[in-house]
Write a protein that holds these residues in place. Structure first.
Motif, PDB file in Angstrom:
ATOM      1  N   LEU A  34       3.602  24.511 -42.882  1.00  0.00           N
ATOM      2  CA  LEU A  34       3.324  24.762 -41.474  1.00  0.00           C
ATOM      3  C   LEU A  34       1.807  24.841 -41.314  1.00  0.00           C
ATOM      4  O   LEU A  34       1.115  25.331 -42.198  1.00  0.00           O
ATOM      5  N   ASN A  35       1.296  24.351 -40.199  1.00  0.00           N
ATOM      6  CA  ASN A  35      -0.112  24.567 -39.883  1.00  0.00           C
ATOM      7  C   ASN A  35      -0.192  25.783 -38.966  1.00  0.00           C
ATOM      8  O   ASN A  35       0.015  25.690 -37.762  1.00  0.00           O
ATOM      9  N   LEU A  55       7.546  20.420 -32.744  1.00  0.00           N
ATOM     10  CA  LEU A  55       6.588  21.019 -33.686  1.00  0.00           C
ATOM     11  C   LEU A  55       5.688  19.948 -34.300  1.00  0.00           C
ATOM     12  O   LEU A  55       4.511  20.195 -34.571  1.00  0.00           O
ATOM     13  N   ILE A  56       6.237  18.743 -34.515  1.00  0.00           N
ATOM     14  CA  ILE A  56       5.422  17.627 -35.015  1.00  0.00           C
ATOM     15  C   ILE A  56       4.366  17.274 -33.972  1.00  0.00           C
ATOM     16  O   ILE A  56       3.184  17.126 -34.276  1.00  0.00           O
ATOM     17  N   ASP A  63       4.427  15.222 -39.937  1.00  0.00           N
ATOM     18  CA  ASP A  63       5.151  14.130 -39.306  1.00  0.00           C
ATOM     19  C   ASP A  63       5.754  13.284 -40.427  1.00  0.00           C
ATOM     20  O   ASP A  63       5.091  12.427 -40.996  1.00  0.00           O
ATOM     21  N   ASP A  64       7.018  13.558 -40.734  1.00  0.00           N
ATOM     22  CA  ASP A  64       7.621  12.923 -41.924  1.00  0.00           C
ATOM     23  C   ASP A  64       8.314  11.601 -41.591  1.00  0.00           C
ATOM     24  O   ASP A  64       9.058  11.081 -42.414  1.00  0.00           O
ATOM     25  N   ILE A  90      10.065  23.864 -44.188  1.00  0.00           N
ATOM     26  CA  ILE A  90      11.334  23.546 -44.877  1.00  0.00           C
ATOM     27  C   ILE A  90      12.521  23.742 -43.943  1.00  0.00           C
ATOM     28  O   ILE A  90      13.428  22.910 -43.879  1.00  0.00           O
ATOM     29  N   SER A  91      12.489  24.831 -43.160  1.00  0.00           N
ATOM     30  CA  SER A  91      13.626  25.107 -42.280  1.00  0.00           C
ATOM     31  C   SER A  91      13.739  24.076 -41.158  1.00  0.00           C
ATOM     32  O   SER A  91      14.768  23.983 -40.504  1.00  0.00           O
ATOM     33  N   LYS A  92      12.675  23.303 -40.923  1.00  0.00           N
ATOM     34  CA  LYS A  92      12.696  22.305 -39.848  1.00  0.00           C
ATOM     35  C   LYS A  92      12.939  20.889 -40.343  1.00  0.00           C
ATOM     36  O   LYS A  92      13.322  20.011 -39.572  1.00  0.00           O
TER      37      LYS A  92
END
Ligand SMILES: [Zn+2]
Length: 450
Positions: A34-35, A55-56, A63-64, A90-92
């Motif tokens: 997270l940032n 959130l991205i 941004d995966d 991870i949770s996202k």
């Protein structure tokens, strides 16, 4: 075997780390962070309820989407340690991959708590514990292995993962400092790094933590911060008013030192604030530390206020609250104390010990400035900067290059300006930009072996 690296997050900033390494048909993801500063800017956002794409867009998580350009199957998601810039997404994101999360026991426990707090997605990836020094096989080729090498950082149970491939090792170097006399846990395993640099095909690629790339010299050991803290607290032994300390809640070694020195100067330590209770409680439950039996830890507002009332009744001179709020976070305990929102009353001359450094980032700097001003208005005396960094300075980077002798280098965990010192160092060691130093950005693919 084709080897490809996707630099997904944390290549334009300190925060939201994520990197994927493809070895043939097998992909391993290192970190999903997270940032935090992007979250802080949007104060009051409840990330627990937010969707990944929002959130991205906020720049808060990696941004995966580039992962769809990477062939092969994700075999493991490997967070290196429990800091939020490494596990906070991870949770996202993890539920999009059919792969277990593999990490050391303390990190796995923090990941588990994070997944339990998630309210938007059901994350059902298997959680697999692996200790430093251990290795597991990746995929079905029988030629790719994942190894954890013990490192030292500002949180316990940190490792650097190494992906062994037929083309050489890919060493993921986030985050560490070189500590040969840590306060908790084992020293960094430099012997193993040197072996990895010399065995088989050597190191194909080293991805390095450039947080402190522009700082000269060597990062001191945690034992230096401990001595500094001891000197400061012992100097306050005869003070008969309030002493309050704050540090990173996840910095278990530092919290341990604070607890110990509080006892030494005749005060009862007590840990206050939600994240203080979370990290120290977890470390104690998993037997990483042995706190005194009478150490209180309170996270909920009501129990914290009750504790403050007890301290005021029995006399501030008998206690040393260790609280959250070292960066002046608006809702943290110390900031609430500074605003006079708790039953704890600060008086002229009371001491506030910051066993932390302000994270050099405008949001933090502003909030911290405000908190310190408010403390000053209550008459408190501030003892700042009793801290050592958890990241390598230049001489540590030099030693790592010498130990690993990597064929390729990818600087990470910084923006362009922040990693410039590392590029200079590599060039002075004979590497060349564009040839074997790959300065990347978020969302790039680097093909190392065709
Ligand atoms: Zn870290």
């Amino acid at each position: 075997m084709e080897i490809e690296i996707a630099t997904i997050g944390g290549y334009e900033e300190v925060g939201r780390q994520m990197t994927a390494v493809r070895a043939g048909n097998d992909v391993v993801i290192f970190d999903m962070g997270l940032n935090l500063s992007q979250v802080l800017i949007h104060d009051n956002v409840e990330t627990e309820r937010m969707h990944s794409l929002d959130l991205i867009d906020m720049g808060a998580i990696p941004d995966d989407r580039i992962m769809s350009d990477l062939e092969g199957d994700v075999q493991a998601i490997v967070p290196t340690h429990g800091h939020l810039d490494h596990i906070g997404a991870i949770s996202k994101l993890a539920h999009r991959y059919d792969a277990p999360i593999v990490a050391t026991p303390f990190t796995i426990e923090l990941v588990k708590q994070q997944i339990e707090g998630e309210q938007k997605f059901g994350v059902e990836n298997d959680l697999v514990k692996m200790d430093a020094g251990e290795t597991m096989s990746i995929g079905d080729s029988g030629t790719v292995d994942l190894e954890f090498v013990n490192v030292t950082h500002s949180i316990i149970d940190a490792i650097n993962p190494v992906l062994h491939t037929p083309e050489g090792a890919v060493v993921y170097g986030l985050d560490k400092r070189m500590d040969h006399s840590p306060v908790l846990g084992d020293p960094i395993d430099m012997e193993r790094f040197r072996e990895i640099g010399r065995e088989g095909e050597g190191v194909l690629c080293y991805i390095e933590d450039c947080t402190n790339a522009n700082k000269k010299g060597r990062t001191p050991s945690e034992s230096v911060a401990r001595e500094h803290l001891k000197d400061v607290l012992y100097s306050m032994e005869d003070y008969d008013g309030g002493i309050v300390a704050t540090t990173f809640s996840s910095h278990i070694s530092r919290v341990t030192s604070l607890v110990e020195f509080a006892k030494d100067i005749g005060r009862q330590p007590v840990l206050l604030g939600r994240s203080m209770e979370k990290y120290s409680g977890t470390a104690e439950r998993l037997d990483f530390v042995d706190f005194p039996d009478d150490l209180g830890m309170f996270g909920h507002r009501k129990s914290v206020d009750r504790t403050f009332k007890r301290i005021m009744n029995e006399g501030k001179e008998n206690y040393l609250p260790v609280v959250t709020g070292h960066q002046g976070e608006p809702r943290a305990m110390l900031t609430r104390m500074a605003r006079g929102e708790t039953p704890y009353e600060l008086d002229d001359g009371d001491k506030v010990v910051f066993s932390a450094r302000v994270i050099p980032e405008p949001t933090n700097e502003g909030q911290r400035y405000q908190a310190e001003k408010l403390l000053g208005m209550q008459g408190a005396r501030v003892y700042d900067d009793i801290h050592v960094s958890g990241h390598l300075n230049q001489e540590g980077h030099y030693e790592m290059l010498d130990a690993l002798q990597p064929q390729n280098i990818i600087p990470a965990h910084q923006d362009l300006k922040g990693l410039s010192g590392y590029v200079n160092l590599c060039e002075s060691e004979g590497y060349q930009m564009g040839r074997d130093i790959h300065v990347s950005r978020n969302g790039n693919l680097i093909q190392l072996v065709d």
